[in-house]
Design a protein around this motif. Structure first.
Motif: not given
Length: 382
Positions: A27-30, A49-55
């Motif tokens: 899902g992260s890659l998608q 931020a990069h983790h927050h956006v994906l979370w």
């Protein structure tokens, strides 16, 4: 009109009621491939931020996913409008900027020292990878040396920006660099795109990721008459083909909308989400104001005495409306997520149901920040 377009836009961003992305690393890659990029940021008062956006979008997101995807050569780091993770399948579209840097046509990345750059490249070729803190004039000189000086750092940055070096791993925010040929998969198309191809790529990425967008959004931080003309041609072709349609918002602003998505019915949103200031749905502030009626400014770059909402105020999304800002800090020693301040729009300020939903979202956000405790006193809840 605005409400239905907001629902469409949120659904395309993976923030709608209907799930868009799979769980876990797939899902992260998608998500990265669908969004086109995820911005990297160093601020860590809450999780970066990069983790927050994906979370915010990917069920069972894990902080290790990005390093794993880089190692698997599925994503890479480069510059979009800022430092970002991008899909490896889009690598060739970064080549235009890499070539511009190499030719000395970059305003910001043109100060590398030629001698240091040769030395750095030789070192990486010998050792396979390198970190800034491990570079020294000789093995005995680990206390200083040219590696931690301005010229050395600028030289590494230029080698990265012109595509000779790539980030092959991160340890926190520390980058590990390797040669491009070891980071790009065999068989990947690395031909330089034409300007027309580049414009089509930016258009297709924006259409896919947003569904509703503005002319200025397409050209965000892109300068020059040539790229403007190429983009105008692409938009004209899609308008003529009927794949997009121009519409006016209630405030008179013009947007382009994906015609196929416009025919669909989107369910009303009910969830509460705490978003990153660098979330893709927020990044073009004028579009955010026109479509969502939300004027947002991150205040970490504002002098403390002039801040209104807090150092790192996070936008609050409720249904299809932006309804407030919340300033939080992860107190990592005590493993407590502390709510420093909350500023709500009048429509929800006295809404007990909303506040209960916000409290539950804060508990989930605390767990994401590896905090076992939540101090929500500022919200009127403990």
């Amino acid at each position: 009109m605005n409400t239905s377009l907001r629902r469409l836009a949120l659904q395309q961003q993976g923030l709608g009621q209907t799930p868009v992305f799979a769980a876990g690393m797939a899902g992260s890659l998608q998500a990265i491939e669908h969004l086109g990029y995820v911005q990297i940021d160093t601020i860590s008062v809450v999780e970066r931020a990069h983790h927050h956006v994906l979370w915010s979008r990917v069920p069972d997101y894990d902080l290790g996913h990005l390093n794993q995807l880089v190692a698997a050569q599925k994503v890479f780091e480069y510059w979009y409008h800022a430092a970002a993770y991008l899909p490896m399948r889009d690598y060739r579209f970064a080549l235009l900027q890499m070539e511009a840097v190499r030719a000395g046509n970059s305003r910001y990345f043109n100060r590398g020292d030629a001698g240091l750059m040769r030395e750095i490249m030789a070192r990486v070729q010998d050792e396979g990878s390198i970190r800034l803190r491990h570079i020294a004039k000789n093995p005995q000189d680990q206390s200083g040396g040219w590696w931690n000086t301005g010229p050395a750092r600028r030289s590494v940055e230029q080698l990265f920006m012109q595509g000779d070096l790539m980030v092959c791993e991160r340890n926190g925010m520390e980058k590990v660099y390797a040669l491009r040929e070891t980071c790009v998969p065999t068989g990947l198309d690395v031909s330089t795109p034409t300007l027309a191809e580049y414009a089509e790529y930016v258009f297709a990425t924006t259409l896919r990721a947003h569904g509703v967008f503005t002319w200025k959004q397409l050209l965000h931080l892109k300068t020059g008459n040539a790229v403007r003309a190429a983009m105008r041609a692409v938009v004209g072709q899609h308008l003529e083909a009927g794949s997009i349609v121009a519409q006016q918002l209630a405030n008179g602003a013009e947007v382009y909308v994906d015609t196929a998505l416009l025919q669909q019915q989107w369910p009303a949103e009910t969830a509460v989400r705490i978003l990153s200031p660098f979330d893709n749905v927020l990044i073009h502030r004028e579009r955010l104001s026109e479509l969502f009626g939300f004027d947002y400014r991150i205040e970490c770059y504002v002098p403390a005495a002039k801040r209104v909402f807090g150092y790192f105020c996070l936008p609050i999304l409720y249904g299809e409306a932006m309804v407030g800002r919340i300033d939080c800090k992860a107190q990592r020693r005590s493993q407590t997520l502390q709510v420093l301040s909350v500023h709500l729009e009048p429509a929800v300020a006295a809404d007990a149901t909303f506040k209960a939903m916000l409290h539950r979202e804060l508990q989930r956000f605390a767990a994401f920040n590896q905090c076992s405790e939540l101090d929500a006193t500022a919200l009127g809840m403990v």
